[in-house]
Design a protein around this motif. Structure first.
Motif, mmCIF file in Angstrom:
data_model
loop_
_atom_site.group_PDB
_atom_site.id
_atom_site.type_symbol
_atom_site.label_atom_id
_atom_site.label_comp_id
_atom_site.label_asym_id
_atom_site.label_seq_id
_atom_site.Cartn_x
_atom_site.Cartn_y
_atom_site.Cartn_z
ATOM 1 N N MET A 1 0.909 -1.167 0.094
ATOM 2 C CA MET A 1 0.016 0.071 0.165
ATOM 3 C C MET A 1 0.910 1.097 0.123
ATOM 4 S SD MET A 1 -2.916 1.213 2.749
ATOM 5 C CE MET A 1 -4.090 -0.103 2.357
ATOM 6 N N LYS A 2 0.535 2.074 -0.788
ATOM 7 C CA LYS A 2 1.253 3.515 -1.025
ATOM 8 C C LYS A 2 1.175 4.188 0.260
ATOM 9 C CE LYS A 2 1.680 4.199 -6.101
ATOM 10 N NZ LYS A 2 1.398 2.795 -6.113
ATOM 11 N N LYS A 3 2.248 5.017 0.606
ATOM 12 C CA LYS A 3 2.043 5.948 1.848
ATOM 13 C C LYS A 3 1.916 7.401 1.399
ATOM 14 C CE LYS A 3 5.144 3.030 4.442
ATOM 15 N NZ LYS A 3 6.276 2.944 5.540
ATOM 16 N N THR A 4 1.071 8.176 2.190
ATOM 17 C CA THR A 4 0.567 9.411 1.770
ATOM 18 C C THR A 4 0.949 10.320 3.015
ATOM 19 O OG1 THR A 4 -1.165 8.913 0.350
ATOM 20 C CG2 THR A 4 -1.041 10.976 0.996
ATOM 21 N N LEU A 5 1.614 11.582 2.758
ATOM 22 C CA LEU A 5 1.656 12.505 3.736
ATOM 23 C C LEU A 5 0.836 13.696 3.501
ATOM 24 C CD1 LEU A 5 3.506 13.793 6.149
ATOM 25 C CD2 LEU A 5 5.228 14.532 4.353
#
Length: 204
Positions: A1-5
């Protein structure tokens, strides 16, 4: 799963910018691992005499810092780690006086670090964050899409350029004129939400 800031500066009550942030989170929360950085509560350290010289000595001069000196830089260094750990970045802010709020600019100054997010080469700076993508969400009371204010918008070009310096490609969703056109507020926000939804679906 991609990480988002998600980097958010929305201090005003009933903030329209926050409405856009909340919409992004609602639409994306089950598709990505989200880290929040609320700049109204976790403010970056301004680059002043002590920490600026430590940063220059360390990042440009290769000087090893002791634990106490490293601690002085630790808050901004943590924000660099957050950025480097993310695949996608959302920066949400209103426009203040034709530019970025000081707290948002302080975050930019914190995360643009030599040897970490960019490097200096014979041909000028080169970003070290290739592959990362960003979405800038910005609102303003006046309409900066038409002259005479269009050429006075220093906020989105500055943020796009700073992210680009680090090698981060950027898209923008803006709602400009929310006080100037009170009868169009809901339609402008709805248009931004459609743009946010499209970016989110493309990202994840």
């Amino acid at each position: 799963m991609k990480k988002t800031l998600v980097v958010s500066y929305t201090p005003r009550e009933q903030s329209n910018t926050k409405k856009l942030v909340d919409f992004f989170v609602e639409h994306a929360q089950n598709k990505t691992e989200i880290t929040f950085l609320d700049l109204t509560k976790d403010t970056p350290d301004l680059l002043l005499e002590k920490n600026l010289n430590l940063y220059v000595n360390r990042n440009f001069g290769g000087v090893a810092l002791n634990d106490e000196e490293q601690k002085i830089l630790s808050k901004n260094d943590k924000m660099v780690v957050q950025l480097l750990d993310a695949d996608r970045i959302v920066v949400a802010s209103p426009m203040y006086n034709m530019s970025l709020p000081a707290t948002v600019k302080a975050w930019v100054d914190a995360v643009i670090q030599a040897g970490k997010t960019f490097e200096q080469t014979e041909n000028g700076p080169r970003g070290l964050c290739d592959g990362k993508q960003a979405l800038v969400l910005m609102t303003s009371g006046s309409d900066f899409t038409i002259e005479p204010l269009k050429s006075m918008n220093f906020a989105t070009p500055l943020l796009n350029a700073c992210l680009g310096l680090m090698g981060i490609t950027t898209e923008n969703s803006t709602a400009f004129g929310l006080q100037q056109y009170p009868d169009k507020v809901e339609s402008m926000l709805a248009m931004c939400k459609e743009e946010i939804k499209a970016v989110s679906e493309k990202w994840y």
